[in-house]
Design a protein around this motif. Structure first.
Motif, PDB file in Angstrom:
ATOM      1  N   VAL A  29       0.777  -1.171  -0.018  1.00  0.00           N
ATOM      2  CA  VAL A  29      -0.088   0.149   0.016  1.00  0.00           C
ATOM      3  C   VAL A  29       0.931   1.185   0.007  1.00  0.00           C
ATOM      4  CG1 VAL A  29      -1.896   1.423   1.364  1.00  0.00           C
ATOM      5  CG2 VAL A  29      -1.714  -1.325   1.324  1.00  0.00           C
ATOM      6  N   ARG A  30       0.731   2.027  -0.949  1.00  0.00           N
ATOM      7  CA  ARG A  30       1.436   3.412  -1.004  1.00  0.00           C
ATOM      8  C   ARG A  30       1.271   4.167   0.344  1.00  0.00           C
ATOM      9  NH1 ARG A  30       3.667   4.609  -5.532  1.00  0.00           N
ATOM     10  NH2 ARG A  30       2.974   3.410  -7.529  1.00  0.00           N
ATOM     11  N   HIS A  31       2.383   5.010   0.489  1.00  0.00           N
ATOM     12  CA  HIS A  31       2.652   5.490   2.023  1.00  0.00           C
ATOM     13  C   HIS A  31       1.320   6.487   2.384  1.00  0.00           C
ATOM     14  CE1 HIS A  31       4.764   7.380   5.133  1.00  0.00           C
ATOM     15  NE2 HIS A  31       4.454   8.480   4.629  1.00  0.00           N
ATOM     16  N   HIS A  32       0.915   7.294   1.219  1.00  0.00           N
ATOM     17  CA  HIS A  32      -0.558   8.056   1.382  1.00  0.00           C
ATOM     18  C   HIS A  32      -1.737   7.457   1.311  1.00  0.00           C
ATOM     19  CE1 HIS A  32       2.247  11.292   2.789  1.00  0.00           C
ATOM     20  NE2 HIS A  32       3.013  11.147   1.768  1.00  0.00           N
ATOM     21  N   ASP A  55      -4.273  -9.263   5.716  1.00  0.00           N
ATOM     22  CA  ASP A  55      -5.263  -9.077   6.580  1.00  0.00           C
ATOM     23  C   ASP A  55      -6.694  -9.940   6.074  1.00  0.00           C
ATOM     24  OD1 ASP A  55      -3.598  -6.811   7.100  1.00  0.00           O
ATOM     25  OD2 ASP A  55      -4.698  -6.588   8.726  1.00  0.00           O
ATOM     26  N   SER A  56      -7.436 -10.795   6.758  1.00  0.00           N
ATOM     27  CA  SER A  56      -8.444 -11.367   6.202  1.00  0.00           C
ATOM     28  C   SER A  56      -9.588 -10.303   6.215  1.00  0.00           C
ATOM     29  CB  SER A  56      -8.834 -12.650   7.175  1.00  0.00           C
ATOM     30  OG  SER A  56      -9.007 -12.351   8.446  1.00  0.00           O
ATOM     31  N   VAL A  57     -10.531 -10.836   5.490  1.00  0.00           N
ATOM     32  CA  VAL A  57     -11.987 -10.427   5.390  1.00  0.00           C
ATOM     33  C   VAL A  57     -12.739 -11.315   5.498  1.00  0.00           C
ATOM     34  CG1 VAL A  57     -10.944  -8.201   4.060  1.00  0.00           C
ATOM     35  CG2 VAL A  57     -11.942 -10.255   2.644  1.00  0.00           C
ATOM     36  N   GLN A  58     -14.346 -10.895   5.846  1.00  0.00           N
ATOM     37  CA  GLN A  58     -15.350 -11.867   5.701  1.00  0.00           C
ATOM     38  C   GLN A  58     -16.190 -11.488   4.433  1.00  0.00           C
ATOM     39  OE1 GLN A  58     -15.203 -14.156   7.925  1.00  0.00           O
ATOM     40  NE2 GLN A  58     -13.271 -13.349   8.488  1.00  0.00           N
ATOM     41  N   PRO A  59     -17.150 -12.442   4.208  1.00  0.00           N
ATOM     42  CA  PRO A  59     -17.977 -12.087   3.198  1.00  0.00           C
ATOM     43  C   PRO A  59     -18.852 -10.968   3.349  1.00  0.00           C
ATOM     44  CG  PRO A  59     -18.213 -14.346   3.582  1.00  0.00           C
ATOM     45  CD  PRO A  59     -17.111 -13.723   4.643  1.00  0.00           C
ATOM     46  N   ASP A  60     -19.082 -10.217   4.389  1.00  0.00           N
ATOM     47  CA  ASP A  60     -19.763  -9.323   4.553  1.00  0.00           C
ATOM     48  C   ASP A  60     -18.895  -8.043   5.094  1.00  0.00           C
ATOM     49  OD1 ASP A  60     -19.165 -10.283   7.406  1.00  0.00           O
ATOM     50  OD2 ASP A  60     -21.182  -9.728   8.011  1.00  0.00           O
ATOM     51  N   SER A  61     -17.623  -8.215   5.010  1.00  0.00           N
ATOM     52  CA  SER A  61     -16.796  -7.142   5.419  1.00  0.00           C
ATOM     53  C   SER A  61     -16.862  -5.734   4.522  1.00  0.00           C
ATOM     54  CB  SER A  61     -15.258  -7.625   5.286  1.00  0.00           C
ATOM     55  OG  SER A  61     -15.001  -8.421   6.268  1.00  0.00           O
ATOM     56  N   GLU A  62     -16.551  -4.671   5.000  1.00  0.00           N
ATOM     57  CA  GLU A  62     -16.540  -3.447   4.108  1.00  0.00           C
ATOM     58  C   GLU A  62     -15.042  -3.183   4.038  1.00  0.00           C
ATOM     59  OE1 GLU A  62     -20.940  -1.887   5.356  1.00  0.00           O
ATOM     60  OE2 GLU A  62     -19.067  -0.685   5.625  1.00  0.00           O
ATOM     61  N   ILE A  63     -14.347  -2.979   2.833  1.00  0.00           N
ATOM     62  CA  ILE A  63     -12.851  -2.415   2.651  1.00  0.00           C
ATOM     63  C   ILE A  63     -13.093  -1.021   2.443  1.00  0.00           C
ATOM     64  CG2 ILE A  63     -10.974  -2.831   1.606  1.00  0.00           C
ATOM     65  CD1 ILE A  63     -11.748  -5.885   1.307  1.00  0.00           C
ATOM     66  N   PHE A  64     -12.520  -0.127   3.031  1.00  0.00           N
ATOM     67  CA  PHE A  64     -12.559   1.328   2.666  1.00  0.00           C
ATOM     68  C   PHE A  64     -11.329   1.591   2.468  1.00  0.00           C
ATOM     69  CE2 PHE A  64     -13.212   5.894   3.561  1.00  0.00           C
ATOM     70  CZ  PHE A  64     -14.338   6.048   2.831  1.00  0.00           C
ATOM     71  N   ILE A  65     -11.053   2.526   1.325  1.00  0.00           N
ATOM     72  CA  ILE A  65      -9.882   3.005   0.835  1.00  0.00           C
ATOM     73  C   ILE A  65      -9.621   4.579   0.816  1.00  0.00           C
ATOM     74  CG2 ILE A  65      -8.012   2.936  -0.972  1.00  0.00           C
ATOM     75  CD1 ILE A  65      -9.218   0.087  -1.592  1.00  0.00           C
ATOM     76  N   MET A  66      -8.858   5.155   1.576  1.00  0.00           N
ATOM     77  CA  MET A  66      -8.632   6.515   1.389  1.00  0.00           C
ATOM     78  C   MET A  66      -7.533   6.868   1.205  1.00  0.00           C
ATOM     79  SD  MET A  66      -9.537   7.663   5.404  1.00  0.00           S
ATOM     80  CE  MET A  66      -9.077   9.240   5.129  1.00  0.00           C
ATOM     81  N   GLN A  67      -7.343   8.336   0.879  1.00  0.00           N
ATOM     82  CA  GLN A  67      -5.816   8.851   0.698  1.00  0.00           C
ATOM     83  C   GLN A  67      -5.875   9.450   2.138  1.00  0.00           C
ATOM     84  OE1 GLN A  67      -6.737  11.225  -2.889  1.00  0.00           O
ATOM     85  NE2 GLN A  67      -4.837  10.759  -3.506  1.00  0.00           N
ATOM     86  N   ALA A  68      -4.412   9.334   2.818  1.00  0.00           N
ATOM     87  CA  ALA A  68      -4.036  10.045   3.751  1.00  0.00           C
ATOM     88  C   ALA A  68      -3.621  11.458   3.282  1.00  0.00           C
ATOM     89  CB  ALA A  68      -2.933   9.371   4.734  1.00  0.00           C
ATOM     90  N   LEU A  69      -4.193  12.465   4.098  1.00  0.00           N
ATOM     91  CA  LEU A  69      -3.715  13.807   3.825  1.00  0.00           C
ATOM     92  C   LEU A  69      -2.454  14.167   4.650  1.00  0.00           C
ATOM     93  CD1 LEU A  69      -7.155  15.599   3.635  1.00  0.00           C
ATOM     94  CD2 LEU A  69      -5.789  14.743   1.890  1.00  0.00           C
ATOM     95  N   SER A  70      -1.590  14.911   3.970  1.00  0.00           N
ATOM     96  CA  SER A  70      -0.398  15.644   4.867  1.00  0.00           C
ATOM     97  C   SER A  70       0.044  16.824   4.310  1.00  0.00           C
ATOM     98  CB  SER A  70       0.872  14.335   4.593  1.00  0.00           C
ATOM     99  OG  SER A  70       1.214  14.531   3.173  1.00  0.00           O
ATOM    100  N   GLY A  71       0.797  17.171   5.032  1.00  0.00           N
ATOM    101  CA  GLY A  71       1.283  18.561   4.881  1.00  0.00           C
ATOM    102  C   GLY A  71       0.978  19.754   5.810  1.00  0.00           C
ATOM    103  N   GLY A  72       1.189  20.917   5.551  1.00  0.00           N
ATOM    104  CA  GLY A  72       1.026  21.878   6.488  1.00  0.00           C
ATOM    105  C   GLY A  72       0.341  22.835   6.132  1.00  0.00           C
TER     106      GLY A  72
END
Length: 89
Positions: free
Chosen positions: A51-54, A72-89
């Motif tokens: 997985v990329r750093h951000h 990491d295991s997932v179940q048939p009813d699992s929800e996999i959520f993917i987001m970008q991490a924000l960084s910076g100032g």
């Protein structure tokens, strides 16, 4: 089948669509997503398949522990959520 979803920002930048896929692990589920949307792979994973750093992946609300091999295991009813991490100032 696990549901894979993306933040609206990520979905708009990559045309990623929420989808249900086969898979017993995060890696298997993401491979199924990439079969449907091949352009996502390089956006989410680096050239080693980690997985990329951000980028952050959650399964049922908890961040995955194995960002390198996506075991990491997932179940048939699992929800996999993917987001970008924000960084910076």
């Amino acid at each position: 089948m696990p549901l894979v979803e993306f933040t609206p920002n990520l979905a708009s930048q990559t045309s990623a669509q929420a989808c249900r896929v086969e898979g017993a692990t995060v890696g298997e589920s993401l491979q199924a997503v990439f079969a449907k949307q091949p352009g996502l792979r390089s956006y989410l994973l680096d050239d080693q398949g980690a997985v990329r750093h951000h980028v952050v992946v959650f399964v049922d609300g908890a961040a995955i522990k194995d960002r390198r091999t996506l075991s990491d295991s997932v179940q048939p009813d699992s929800e996999i959520f993917i987001m970008q991490a924000l960084s910076g100032g």
